[in-house]
Write a protein that holds these residues in place. Structure first.
Motif, mmCIF file in Angstrom:
data_model
loop_
_atom_site.group_PDB
_atom_site.id
_atom_site.type_symbol
_atom_site.label_atom_id
_atom_site.label_comp_id
_atom_site.label_asym_id
_atom_site.label_seq_id
_atom_site.Cartn_x
_atom_site.Cartn_y
_atom_site.Cartn_z
ATOM 1 N N TYR A 63 0.827 -1.198 0.000
ATOM 2 C CA TYR A 63 0.000 0.000 0.000
ATOM 3 C C TYR A 63 0.869 1.258 0.000
ATOM 4 O O TYR A 63 0.682 2.166 -0.811
ATOM 5 C CB TYR A 63 -0.930 -0.016 1.220
ATOM 6 N N TYR A 64 1.866 1.274 0.904
ATOM 7 C CA TYR A 64 2.733 2.461 0.979
ATOM 8 C C TYR A 64 3.517 2.664 -0.315
ATOM 9 O O TYR A 64 3.717 3.785 -0.764
ATOM 10 C CB TYR A 64 3.709 2.342 2.161
ATOM 11 N N LEU A 65 3.940 1.553 -0.921
ATOM 12 C CA LEU A 65 4.683 1.689 -2.175
ATOM 13 C C LEU A 65 3.785 2.238 -3.271
ATOM 14 O O LEU A 65 4.199 3.083 -4.063
ATOM 15 C CB LEU A 65 5.276 0.338 -2.587
ATOM 16 N N LEU A 66 2.554 1.762 -3.293
ATOM 17 C CA LEU A 66 1.612 2.273 -4.297
ATOM 18 C C LEU A 66 1.414 3.777 -4.136
ATOM 19 O O LEU A 66 1.395 4.530 -5.109
ATOM 20 C CB LEU A 66 0.255 1.572 -4.146
ATOM 21 N N TYR A 69 4.469 5.454 -5.410
ATOM 22 C CA TYR A 69 4.605 5.368 -6.866
ATOM 23 C C TYR A 69 3.638 6.306 -7.592
ATOM 24 O O TYR A 69 3.840 6.656 -8.747
ATOM 25 C CB TYR A 69 4.316 3.936 -7.360
ATOM 26 N N SER A 70 2.577 6.678 -6.905
ATOM 27 C CA SER A 70 1.522 7.441 -7.567
ATOM 28 C C SER A 70 2.039 8.797 -8.072
ATOM 29 O O SER A 70 2.759 9.493 -7.350
ATOM 30 C CB SER A 70 0.378 7.677 -6.578
ATOM 31 N N PRO A 71 1.689 9.182 -9.300
ATOM 32 C CA PRO A 71 2.159 10.461 -9.857
ATOM 33 C C PRO A 71 1.615 11.658 -9.069
ATOM 34 O O PRO A 71 2.082 12.782 -9.259
ATOM 35 C CB PRO A 71 1.605 10.470 -11.278
ATOM 36 N N ASP A 72 0.644 11.415 -8.170
ATOM 37 C CA ASP A 72 0.118 12.523 -7.371
ATOM 38 C C ASP A 72 0.996 12.833 -6.172
ATOM 39 O O ASP A 72 0.842 13.856 -5.528
ATOM 40 C CB ASP A 72 -1.294 12.176 -6.841
ATOM 41 N N ASN A 73 1.885 11.878 -5.808
ATOM 42 C CA ASN A 73 2.679 12.043 -4.590
ATOM 43 C C ASN A 73 4.167 12.053 -4.890
ATOM 44 O O ASN A 73 4.604 11.670 -5.972
ATOM 45 C CB ASN A 73 2.408 10.878 -3.617
ATOM 46 N N PHE A 74 4.934 12.444 -3.869
ATOM 47 C CA PHE A 74 6.388 12.327 -3.943
ATOM 48 C C PHE A 74 6.781 10.896 -3.586
ATOM 49 O O PHE A 74 6.179 10.337 -2.666
ATOM 50 C CB PHE A 74 7.017 13.308 -2.945
ATOM 51 N N PRO A 75 7.733 10.223 -4.199
ATOM 52 C CA PRO A 75 8.566 10.682 -5.317
ATOM 53 C C PRO A 75 7.997 10.310 -6.681
ATOM 54 O O PRO A 75 8.651 10.578 -7.690
ATOM 55 C CB PRO A 75 9.870 9.927 -5.069
ATOM 56 N N GLY A 76 6.805 9.710 -6.691
ATOM 57 C CA GLY A 76 6.213 9.302 -7.962
ATOM 58 C C GLY A 76 6.074 10.454 -8.942
ATOM 59 O O GLY A 76 6.318 10.294 -10.149
ATOM 60 N N ASN A 77 5.720 11.659 -8.419
ATOM 61 C CA ASN A 77 5.548 12.806 -9.312
ATOM 62 C C ASN A 77 6.861 13.210 -9.984
ATOM 63 O O ASN A 77 6.890 13.561 -11.166
ATOM 64 C CB ASN A 77 4.931 13.989 -8.551
ATOM 65 N N LEU A 78 7.961 13.115 -9.224
ATOM 66 C CA LEU A 78 9.260 13.478 -9.807
ATOM 67 C C LEU A 78 9.660 12.499 -10.896
ATOM 68 O O LEU A 78 10.120 12.890 -11.977
ATOM 69 C CB LEU A 78 10.346 13.471 -8.719
#
Lengths: 227, 292
Positions: A63-66, A69-78
């Protein structure tokens, strides 16, 4: 005639295990050396963090990895902005998840192997003018080969047996994130017990053989003995 | 002569009998072989470790040939890697994964095959050079450990109970080898030991450490011998058995490997097996016979 998709899934499973084990050797050895040969502030916290995957439900980690990874959150957005990479439901994403999830299986045997070596070995290196890296690679690691082997095999076998994390962050995409443990569950749901049976048998045989092999090898290998 | 090593060391220790303050000051001259003698737990090994930089002192200052190794006042602390010191460990700390030759080669600051061969030859290890340390006998391990320590070309040699792991018969021979080597290389040496005969055989000077303090120092004969007895026959011995009779106590003592019985008057001194004693005979003309 066995379905080529069966082989693809099996190959992906082993590819994931080999990749995870290789990456963990690279990052696990320095971490284990840090924990096994030093005392520093914050060590109990680092120790606890690394052991977390042993007690944490895989779904929590997934869950935390998802979320990460999400483009809405850090670091997924970067990652999305700079490299146009999306880790959720990708092979790279499950590799990262596996690396984190199997971390204690790599670190703990190496750490205890290093702790069991007499401190005079690394002290002798220090008085001979050798830095910590030379000491680690030339003296300490070659004397804990059984621990390294155990760490590698446990990591490999544990990655093959992974289910929750991979399912959460990888989904079940044929050829990308569908590994054998998930395929067993999926095939049973789809009422194909014979395929599930085939996967199960192979996983059982491979992991069992690996564990027997390390037991046999470690029994023969001379563990460090004081003179 | 100007002191080669000057050490002032303070360190709080947790000994078996509770906290103890190690508080020692001493100097060593160039080329000297000095023994640090004392019961176990008196802080001998800690002094060695502090000089080598393996343990940090609580306070103090160590100078080796005019260069400062550590000084707590100025917060200077040279890493063990940077100190020109050779340390021989009690367990020898040989690297089991390397052959004898590799063990020595690893210790060389720069690879030098001639010197490597010379050291193997000097320590009589040439024939065994491709063996691993686990295949060696106690004496061979000790020689390898010493050869490896010397391969670094240290200015100061620290030996932590170097001969405690070998049995008494080869200990004698190894002491001779150590002595010859130390003299030929003129290497300044500080040796930790709790074996009195070893002090007499090897050291020009002895520092006696008891509960963290240096109680006496000087030549072994000055420190342990009683000058008033004008040295007739003195034997260093260890009590192995005590029989108490009516007015006397019969001690069985071991001088070297020779056992003998001596009678002493019953007084306030109590003897126990393991005690080190000095047996002095006042015979003006003791019988001396050459046996070899």
């Amino acid at each position: 005639m066995i379905d080529p998709l069966f082989w693809e899934t099996l190959w992906l499973t082993f590819k994931l295990a080999i990749t995870t084990t290789t990456i963990l050797f690279v990052i696990g050895i320095p971490i284990a050396a840090l924990l096994g040969t030093n005392q520093f502030r914050g060590k109990p916290i680092l120790d606890a963090l690394i052991s977390m995957p042993l007690v944490l439900p895989p779904s929590v980690l997934g869950y935390y990895l998802l979320v990460a990874y999400s483009p809405d959150n850090f670091p997924g957005n970067l990652l999305k902005e700079w490299f146009d990479v999306q880790l959720a439901f990708s092979y790279e994403g499950i590799v990262i998840g596996s690396v984190i999830f199997s971390l204690p299986f790599m670190i703990s045997p190496i750490q205890s192997g290093l702790q069991n070596l007499p401190s005079s070995l690394s002290e002798a290196c220090a008085t001979l003018g050798k830095n910590k890296w030379t000491t680690l690679y030339k003296v300490l690691l070659p004397n804990i080969k059984p621990s390294l082997l155990t760490a590698g095999v446990l990591t490999f076998a544990h990655t093959i047996g992974e289910f929750g994390v991979v399912l959460m962050i990888g989904g079940n995409l044929q050829g990308r994130t569908r590994v054998a443990s998930i395929a067993i569950y999926d095939e049973l749901q789809d009422l194909h017990p014979e395929i599930a049976n085939r996967y199960a048998l192979i996983l059982f045989a491979v992991t069992f053989t690996l564990l027997i092999a390390i037991n046999l090898i470690n029994r023969k290998q001379s563990v460090w003995k004081p003179f | 002569m100007e002191a080669f090593l000057t050490a002032t060391i303070q360190k709080e220790l947790n000994s078996a009998s509770g906290p103890m303050l190690l508080d020692a000051q001493f100097t060593i001259n160039k080329g000297e072989m000095v023994a640090l003698y004392g019961p176990s737990g008196s802080g001998k090994s800690t002094i060695l470790r502090i000089i080598a930089g393996l343990t940090k002192p609580s306070s103090g200052k160590i100078t080796l040939e005019n260069s400062l190794l550590s000084c707590t006042e100025t917060r200077l602390f040279q890493k063990p890697q940077d100190r020109p010191i050779g340390f021989m460990f009690q367990d020898y700390a040989l690297f089991p994964n390397m052959t004898l030759r590799e063990n020595i080669e690893f210790a060389q600051p720069k690879r030098n095959i001639n010197e490597l061969d010379y050291l193997l030859e000097l320590f009589d290890l040439g024939a065994l050079q491709h063996h691993k340390p686990l295949q060696l006998s106690g004496g061979q391990r000790q020689r390898l450990a010493l050869a490896r320590t010397l391969a670094k070309k240290p200015q100061l040699l620290l030996l932590d109970e170097p001969l405690s792991a070998v049995d008494p018969t080869i200990r004698h021979r190894l002491q001779d080898e150590l002595l010859t080597l130390q003299k030929s290389q003129a290497i300044t040496t500080l040796l930790v030991t709790h074996d009195l005969p070893e002090v007499f055989r090897l050291a020009q000077r002895v520092l006696i450490l008891e509960s963290g303090k240096i109680q006496k120092s000087g030549s072994p004969f000055d420190v342990f011998g009683d000058a008033r007895i004008s040295g007739k026959v003195q034997l260093m011995a260890e009590v192995v058995a005590v029989e108490t009779e009516d007015v006397i106590v019969i001690l069985t003592v071991l001088a070297g490997n020779t056992p003998m019985k001596v009678a002493v008057c019953k007084d306030e001194t109590t003897y126990q097996p393991g005690d080190k004693v000095l047996v002095v005979s006042k015979a003006f003309n003791p019988i001396v016979r050459k046996i070899e």
